[in-house]
Design a protein around this motif. Structure first.
Motif, PDB file in Angstrom:
ATOM      1  N   VAL A   1      12.482   2.799  21.191  1.00 51.35           N
ATOM      2  CA  VAL A   1      13.188   3.118  19.954  1.00 51.35           C
ATOM      3  C   VAL A   1      12.233   3.047  18.765  1.00 51.35           C
ATOM      4  O   VAL A   1      11.439   2.119  18.648  1.00 51.35           O
ATOM      5  N   GLY A   2      12.287   4.076  17.922  1.00 45.86           N
ATOM      6  CA  GLY A   2      11.457   4.114  16.728  1.00 45.86           C
ATOM      7  C   GLY A   2      10.113   4.780  16.927  1.00 45.86           C
ATOM      8  O   GLY A   2       9.348   4.922  15.974  1.00 45.86           O
ATOM      9  N   THR A   3       9.802   5.164  18.167  1.00 41.27           N
ATOM     10  CA  THR A   3       8.523   5.822  18.428  1.00 41.27           C
ATOM     11  C   THR A   3       8.756   7.300  18.723  1.00 41.27           C
ATOM     12  O   THR A   3       9.879   7.736  18.968  1.00 41.27           O
TER      13      THR A   3
ATOM     14  N   LEU B   1       0.597  10.586  23.943  1.00 41.06           N
ATOM     15  CA  LEU B   1       0.214   9.906  22.711  1.00 41.06           C
ATOM     16  C   LEU B   1       1.500   9.318  22.136  1.00 41.06           C
ATOM     17  O   LEU B   1       2.441  10.063  21.853  1.00 41.06           O
ATOM     18  N   ILE B   2       1.563   8.005  22.024  1.00 38.35           N
ATOM     19  CA  ILE B   2       2.748   7.341  21.504  1.00 38.35           C
ATOM     20  C   ILE B   2       2.445   6.904  20.076  1.00 38.35           C
ATOM     21  O   ILE B   2       1.404   6.298  19.809  1.00 38.35           O
ATOM     22  N   TYR B   3       3.363   7.249  19.163  1.00 37.09           N
ATOM     23  CA  TYR B   3       3.121   6.920  17.756  1.00 37.09           C
ATOM     24  C   TYR B   3       4.429   6.590  17.052  1.00 37.09           C
ATOM     25  O   TYR B   3       5.520   6.829  17.569  1.00 37.09           O
ATOM     26  N   GLU B   4       4.289   6.002  15.871  1.00 39.39           N
ATOM     27  CA  GLU B   4       5.433   5.744  15.022  1.00 39.39           C
ATOM     28  C   GLU B   4       5.072   6.115  13.594  1.00 39.39           C
ATOM     29  O   GLU B   4       3.893   6.124  13.225  1.00 39.39           O
ATOM     30  N   ILE B   5       6.081   6.418  12.830  1.00 34.97           N
ATOM     31  CA  ILE B   5       5.893   6.783  11.432  1.00 34.97           C
ATOM     32  C   ILE B   5       6.436   5.654  10.576  1.00 34.97           C
ATOM     33  O   ILE B   5       7.605   5.271  10.715  1.00 34.97           O
ATOM     34  N   VAL B   6       5.572   5.109   9.737  1.00 37.39           N
ATOM     35  CA  VAL B   6       5.965   4.039   8.819  1.00 37.39           C
ATOM     36  C   VAL B   6       5.573   4.486   7.419  1.00 37.39           C
ATOM     37  O   VAL B   6       4.373   4.580   7.118  1.00 37.39           O
ATOM     38  N   GLU B   7       6.588   4.797   6.631  1.00 36.53           N
ATOM     39  CA  GLU B   7       6.394   5.305   5.278  1.00 36.53           C
ATOM     40  C   GLU B   7       5.490   6.533   5.309  1.00 36.53           C
ATOM     41  O   GLU B   7       5.835   7.531   5.914  1.00 36.53           O
ATOM     42  N   GLU B   8       4.322   6.464   4.720  1.00 35.18           N
ATOM     43  CA  GLU B   8       3.410   7.617   4.652  1.00 35.18           C
ATOM     44  C   GLU B   8       2.286   7.540   5.681  1.00 35.18           C
ATOM     45  O   GLU B   8       1.252   8.192   5.512  1.00 35.18           O
TER      46      GLU B   8
ATOM     47  N   LEU C   1      -0.050   4.343  18.510  1.00 34.54           N
ATOM     48  CA  LEU C   1       0.158   3.062  19.194  1.00 34.54           C
ATOM     49  C   LEU C   1      -0.498   2.993  20.558  1.00 34.54           C
ATOM     50  O   LEU C   1      -0.984   1.930  20.968  1.00 34.54           O
ATOM     51  N   ALA C   2      -0.484   4.098  21.276  1.00 31.62           N
ATOM     52  CA  ALA C   2      -1.040   4.111  22.637  1.00 31.62           C
ATOM     53  C   ALA C   2      -1.381   5.535  23.037  1.00 31.62           C
ATOM     54  O   ALA C   2      -0.788   6.493  22.552  1.00 31.62           O
ATOM     55  N   LEU C   3      -2.347   5.646  23.902  1.00 29.27           N
ATOM     56  CA  LEU C   3      -2.745   6.909  24.514  1.00 29.27           C
ATOM     57  C   LEU C   3      -2.867   6.608  25.995  1.00 29.27           C
ATOM     58  O   LEU C   3      -3.751   5.857  26.408  1.00 29.27           O
ATOM     59  N   ILE C   4      -1.927   7.137  26.781  1.00 33.23           N
ATOM     60  CA  ILE C   4      -1.884   6.744  28.183  1.00 33.23           C
ATOM     61  C   ILE C   4      -1.803   7.945  29.106  1.00 33.23           C
ATOM     62  O   ILE C   4      -1.331   9.014  28.727  1.00 33.23           O
ATOM     63  N   HIS C   5      -2.263   7.738  30.320  1.00 34.50           N
ATOM     64  CA  HIS C   5      -2.143   8.749  31.368  1.00 34.50           C
ATOM     65  C   HIS C   5      -0.668   8.835  31.751  1.00 34.50           C
ATOM     66  O   HIS C   5       0.035   7.818  31.799  1.00 34.50           O
ATOM     67  N   THR C   6      -0.198  10.026  32.005  1.00 33.47           N
ATOM     68  CA  THR C   6       1.220  10.212  32.318  1.00 33.47           C
ATOM     69  C   THR C   6       1.645   9.516  33.609  1.00 33.47           C
ATOM     70  O   THR C   6       2.831   9.258  33.805  1.00 33.47           O
ATOM     71  N   ALA C   7       0.694   9.190  34.472  1.00 33.92           N
ATOM     72  CA  ALA C   7       1.030   8.490  35.716  1.00 33.92           C
ATOM     73  C   ALA C   7       1.274   6.993  35.486  1.00 33.92           C
ATOM     74  O   ALA C   7       1.830   6.327  36.359  1.00 33.92           O
ATOM     75  N   ARG C   8       0.887   6.505  34.319  1.00 36.17           N
ATOM     76  CA  ARG C   8       1.072   5.079  34.026  1.00 36.17           C
ATOM     77  C   ARG C   8       2.491   4.796  33.552  1.00 36.17           C
ATOM     78  O   ARG C   8       3.129   5.626  32.921  1.00 36.17           O
ATOM     79  N   GLN C   9       2.948   3.605  33.829  1.00 35.01           N
ATOM     80  CA  GLN C   9       4.270   3.143  33.385  1.00 35.01           C
ATOM     81  C   GLN C   9       4.285   3.012  31.866  1.00 35.01           C
ATOM     82  O   GLN C   9       3.413   2.385  31.289  1.00 35.01           O
ATOM     83  N   TRP C  10       5.268   3.628  31.229  1.00 32.90           N
ATOM     84  CA  TRP C  10       5.478   3.457  29.795  1.00 32.90           C
ATOM     85  C   TRP C  10       6.973   3.447  29.531  1.00 32.90           C
ATOM     86  O   TRP C  10       7.673   4.329  29.998  1.00 32.90           O
ATOM     87  N   PRO C  11       7.458   2.466  28.818  1.00 33.13           N
ATOM     88  CA  PRO C  11       6.693   1.343  28.284  1.00 33.13           C
ATOM     89  C   PRO C  11       6.303   0.391  29.402  1.00 33.13           C
ATOM     90  O   PRO C  11       6.936   0.378  30.448  1.00 33.13           O
ATOM     91  N   PRO C  12       5.257  -0.395  29.140  1.00 30.52           N
ATOM     92  CA  PRO C  12       4.803  -1.330  30.190  1.00 30.52           C
ATOM     93  C   PRO C  12       5.914  -2.325  30.528  1.00 30.52           C
ATOM     94  O   PRO C  12       6.687  -2.711  29.664  1.00 30.52           O
ATOM     95  N   ILE C  13       5.979  -2.690  31.772  1.00 30.26           N
ATOM     96  CA  ILE C  13       6.939  -3.689  32.203  1.00 30.26           C
ATOM     97  C   ILE C  13       6.339  -5.061  31.906  1.00 30.26           C
ATOM     98  O   ILE C  13       5.233  -5.364  32.338  1.00 30.26           O
ATOM     99  N   SER C  14       7.046  -5.830  31.116  1.00 33.48           N
ATOM    100  CA  SER C  14       6.535  -7.172  30.797  1.00 33.48           C
ATOM    101  C   SER C  14       6.992  -8.142  31.878  1.00 33.48           C
ATOM    102  O   SER C  14       8.108  -8.065  32.371  1.00 33.48           O
TER     103      SER C  14
END
Length: 95
Positions: A55-57, A68-75, A80-93
């Motif tokens: 949420v928010g990304t 490419l995962i990013y978020e917009i905050v004001e201007e 936030l992250a640049l990951i291979h599509t085969a990798r789990q996103w979001p990471p499992i904590s």
């Protein structure tokens, strides 16, 4: 808009570069150029990507194998992250 990379995203990009350049320098250059072009586009069109799984990304796919995962905050667009599509996103904590 300003575009800024978080240290984690910079580390992701560096790791991808190091992996690819060791195998194929031309491919590493092509992929890294795609990353740069995608990020440059976000400065003018921050809503270019689709809503992200977190949420928010937002997510943009500069190459079929990378997200490419990013978020917009004001201007500012924060990469936030640049990951291979085969990798789990979001990471499992782990608990």
């Amino acid at each position: 808009m300003n575009v800024r990379w978080t240290p984690e995203a910079e580390q992701d990009r560096t790791a991808i570069w190091e992996y690819l350049v060791a195998r194929d320098t031309a491919a590493a250059l092509r992929i890294d150029r795609l990353f740069g072009e995608a990020v440059s586009g976000l400065a003018d069109f921050p809503m270019l990507g689709h809503p992200g799984e977190v949420v928010g990304t937002r997510e943009l796919t500069p190459h079929r194998s990378y997200r490419l995962i990013y978020e917009i905050v004001e201007e500012t667009v924060w990469i936030l992250a640049l990951i291979h599509t085969a990798r789990q996103w979001p990471p499992i904590s782990t608990l």
